[in-house]
Design a protein around this motif. Structure first.
Motif, mmCIF file in Angstrom:
data_model
loop_
_atom_site.group_PDB
_atom_site.id
_atom_site.type_symbol
_atom_site.label_atom_id
_atom_site.label_comp_id
_atom_site.label_asym_id
_atom_site.label_seq_id
_atom_site.Cartn_x
_atom_site.Cartn_y
_atom_site.Cartn_z
ATOM 1 N N GLY A 39 0.788 -1.224 0.000
ATOM 2 C CA GLY A 39 0.000 0.000 0.000
ATOM 3 C C GLY A 39 0.819 1.272 0.000
ATOM 4 O O GLY A 39 0.320 2.330 -0.403
ATOM 5 N N SER A 40 2.073 1.199 0.427
ATOM 6 C CA SER A 40 2.892 2.416 0.453
ATOM 7 C C SER A 40 3.102 2.975 -0.947
ATOM 8 O O SER A 40 3.128 4.192 -1.146
ATOM 9 N N ALA A 41 3.234 2.091 -1.927
ATOM 10 C CA ALA A 41 3.384 2.545 -3.315
ATOM 11 C C ALA A 41 2.106 3.210 -3.819
ATOM 12 O O ALA A 41 2.160 4.184 -4.587
ATOM 13 N N ILE A 42 0.951 2.704 -3.389
ATOM 14 C CA ILE A 42 -0.321 3.312 -3.784
ATOM 15 C C ILE A 42 -0.444 4.703 -3.172
ATOM 16 O O ILE A 42 -0.847 5.664 -3.837
ATOM 17 N N ARG A 43 -0.102 4.819 -1.920
ATOM 18 C CA ARG A 43 -0.153 6.136 -1.264
ATOM 19 C C ARG A 43 0.767 7.130 -1.981
ATOM 20 O O ARG A 43 0.395 8.281 -2.211
ATOM 21 N N PHE A 95 -0.681 8.322 -5.358
ATOM 22 C CA PHE A 95 -1.778 9.299 -5.283
ATOM 23 C C PHE A 95 -1.443 10.460 -4.334
ATOM 24 O O PHE A 95 -2.342 11.210 -3.956
ATOM 25 N N GLN A 96 -0.170 10.565 -3.983
ATOM 26 C CA GLN A 96 0.323 11.679 -3.166
ATOM 27 C C GLN A 96 -0.437 11.806 -1.845
ATOM 28 O O GLN A 96 -0.829 12.901 -1.416
ATOM 29 N N ILE A 97 -0.626 10.674 -1.203
ATOM 30 C CA ILE A 97 -1.272 10.637 0.099
ATOM 31 C C ILE A 97 -0.189 10.656 1.177
ATOM 32 O O ILE A 97 0.681 9.768 1.189
ATOM 33 N N PRO A 98 -0.200 11.619 2.076
ATOM 34 C CA PRO A 98 0.810 11.642 3.146
ATOM 35 C C PRO A 98 0.794 10.354 3.966
ATOM 36 O O PRO A 98 -0.273 9.757 4.185
ATOM 37 N N ALA A 155 -3.205 -4.527 -3.248
ATOM 38 C CA ALA A 155 -2.347 -3.369 -2.964
ATOM 39 C C ALA A 155 -3.182 -2.169 -2.542
ATOM 40 O O ALA A 155 -2.810 -1.428 -1.617
ATOM 41 N N PHE A 156 -4.325 -1.953 -3.206
ATOM 42 C CA PHE A 156 -5.175 -0.825 -2.836
ATOM 43 C C PHE A 156 -5.787 -1.025 -1.451
ATOM 44 O O PHE A 156 -5.887 -0.082 -0.661
ATOM 45 N N LEU A 157 -6.198 -2.243 -1.145
ATOM 46 C CA LEU A 157 -6.713 -2.512 0.199
ATOM 47 C C LEU A 157 -5.627 -2.287 1.247
ATOM 48 O O LEU A 157 -5.904 -1.785 2.345
ATOM 49 N N ASP A 158 -4.408 -2.652 0.899
ATOM 50 C CA ASP A 158 -3.297 -2.477 1.832
ATOM 51 C C ASP A 158 -3.059 -1.005 2.146
ATOM 52 O O ASP A 158 -2.577 -0.663 3.229
ATOM 53 N N ALA A 159 -3.426 -0.132 1.202
ATOM 54 C CA ALA A 159 -3.239 1.308 1.403
ATOM 55 C C ALA A 159 -4.304 1.911 2.312
ATOM 56 O O ALA A 159 -4.165 3.059 2.752
ATOM 57 N N MET A 160 -5.359 1.172 2.593
ATOM 58 C CA MET A 160 -6.496 1.694 3.347
ATOM 59 C C MET A 160 -6.376 1.357 4.825
ATOM 60 O O MET A 160 -5.972 0.255 5.188
ATOM 61 N N ASP A 161 -6.785 2.278 5.664
ATOM 62 C CA ASP A 161 -6.853 2.026 7.105
ATOM 63 C C ASP A 161 -8.194 1.415 7.493
ATOM 64 O O ASP A 161 -8.268 0.547 8.368
#
Length: 381
Positions: free
Chosen positions: A189-193, A196-199, A272-278
């Protein structure tokens, strides 16, 4: 059982044009049913074929483009009849009632030995005292169907209690996913963040699903101002495409939260997208048995979901997530804020969800039970 010892010709029929959970369900069957037992074909609209091309390319499946969505489309009906005549299936398997409405009578008239419908859950458009709302046509069409698979216990109850389909014609086979693809802790998920420029410190809420009224995105957007009042840097990551894309974008702008909402469109790398989600949010108005709920659970994500249909069979309120009423933005906001404000609780829910998914929703169980039903139905012919 001579037919079961040879390669059975199995034709799936869909008339949906957008790739979503039901289409992923069919794709899983095509990918995992034993190829030495079945020869596969898929009949569906051209735009769905295009959306699934990357996954269909390496599969031994014959693809027939057809857009038969109603009895008034006589040219497309004749085209579907020609497809059945050409492929000569032993089994025609329709998904969703709109497909069954068209496909089952044609398959029955063409003397296909076994006709199966998978019922994915109640249809919100079936309301009132009309023939649609009273399910008269459903019962007539069910006479052309040998058996109905319900994807959840809730779906089976609806078939029996509301559509008045005989219970002996229904088998519950819960949706499953290939859980090997959903492994928490890989930090994909870190790559997804970053993409999309998510801090790194920003809390991310996520919805995976078609941008259609059924999925209830609009109510989550209504809840977002309350969430952002406490967590101004929160992001809402929407994964999926659909007819409401522009309307939801405009809604986010009108709420002054355009920068907080990310429209990621359709994505194939769901883990990967799910991994980026809290927190994974499922604000649906109705569901059969949500694949996203299974996938998010397998990724050890806490879930906030609406208490509809088969969802409580995956999301256990107060154990693996939080259930709220549908179309209730304030309840959505409160549930999300509770988990964001209590990360230890969110972690416990995610861990419990992971264990529940592994125990109950592995794809191989669904594949084995589906194949067993096919063979039993063929043996009865």
């Amino acid at each position: 059982m001579s037919k079961s010892m040879t390669q059975l010709r199995l034709l799936f029929f869909l008339n949906s044009g957008v790739r979503g959970g039901i289409e992923e369900h069919v794709l899983s069957l095509l990918q995992h049913l034993p190829r030495d037992h079945f020869r596969f074909a898929l009949a569906c609209p051209p735009e769905l074929i295009e959306a699934m091309t990357g996954d269909l390319t390496d599969l031994p499946v014959t693809v027939f483009p057809v857009r038969a969505t109603g009895w008034t489309q006589w040219r497309e009906m004749l085209h579907l009849q020609h497809i059945v005549q050409q492929f000569q299936p032993h089994i025609v398997h329709c998904h969703l009632f709109r497909a069954t409405l068209v496909g089952a009578p044609i398959a029955w008239a063409m003397r296909v030995p076994v006709i199966v419908e998978t019922y994915h859950g109640r249809e919100a458009w079936r309301q009132g005292q009309s023939l649609k709302g009273q399910f008269v046509i459903d019962r007539l069409v069910a006479g052309c169907v040998n058996h109905i698979i319900a994807v959840s216990e809730a779906a089976a109850r609806f078939l029996i209690e509301h559509k008045r389909i005989p219970a002996h014609k229904i088998t519950v086979i819960p949706n499953g996913r290939d859980l090997r693809a959903f492994q928490p802790g890989r930090r994909a998920g870190s790559a997804i963040r970053k993409r999309f420029q998510i801090p790194a410190s920003a809390p991310v809420l996520g919805v995976v699903g078609r941008l259609e009224p059924q999925k209830g995105h609009q109510y989550l957007l209504q809840a977002l101002p309350q969430i952002c009042a406490s967590f101004p840097d929160a992001r809402l990551l929407l994964v999926g495409e659909g007819s409401l894309h522009s309307a939801l974008q405009n809604q986010a702008k009108d709420l002054g939260l355009h920068d907080n909402v990310i429209f990621a469109q359709f994505q194939s790398d769901i883990p990967a997208f799910l991994d980026a989600m809290d927190i994974v949010v499922l604000p649906s108005l109705h569901e059969g048995l949500s694949l996203t709920a299974i996938e998010a659970s397998a990724m050890a994500k806490p879930i906030v979901a609406t208490d509809v249909d088969g969802t409580p069979e995956v999301v256990r309120d107060g154990t693996t997530g939080v259930l709220v009423p549908p179309a209730a933005p304030d309840d959505l906001a409160h549930a999300v804020l509770t988990l964001l404000q209590h990360p230890d609780l969110a972690f416990r829910y995610g861990a419990a969800a992971h264990a529940w998914a592994r125990q109950h929703f592995d794809l191989q169980r669904q594949i084995d039970e589906t194949e067993r039903l096919y063979l039993e139905l063929i043996a009865m012919q």
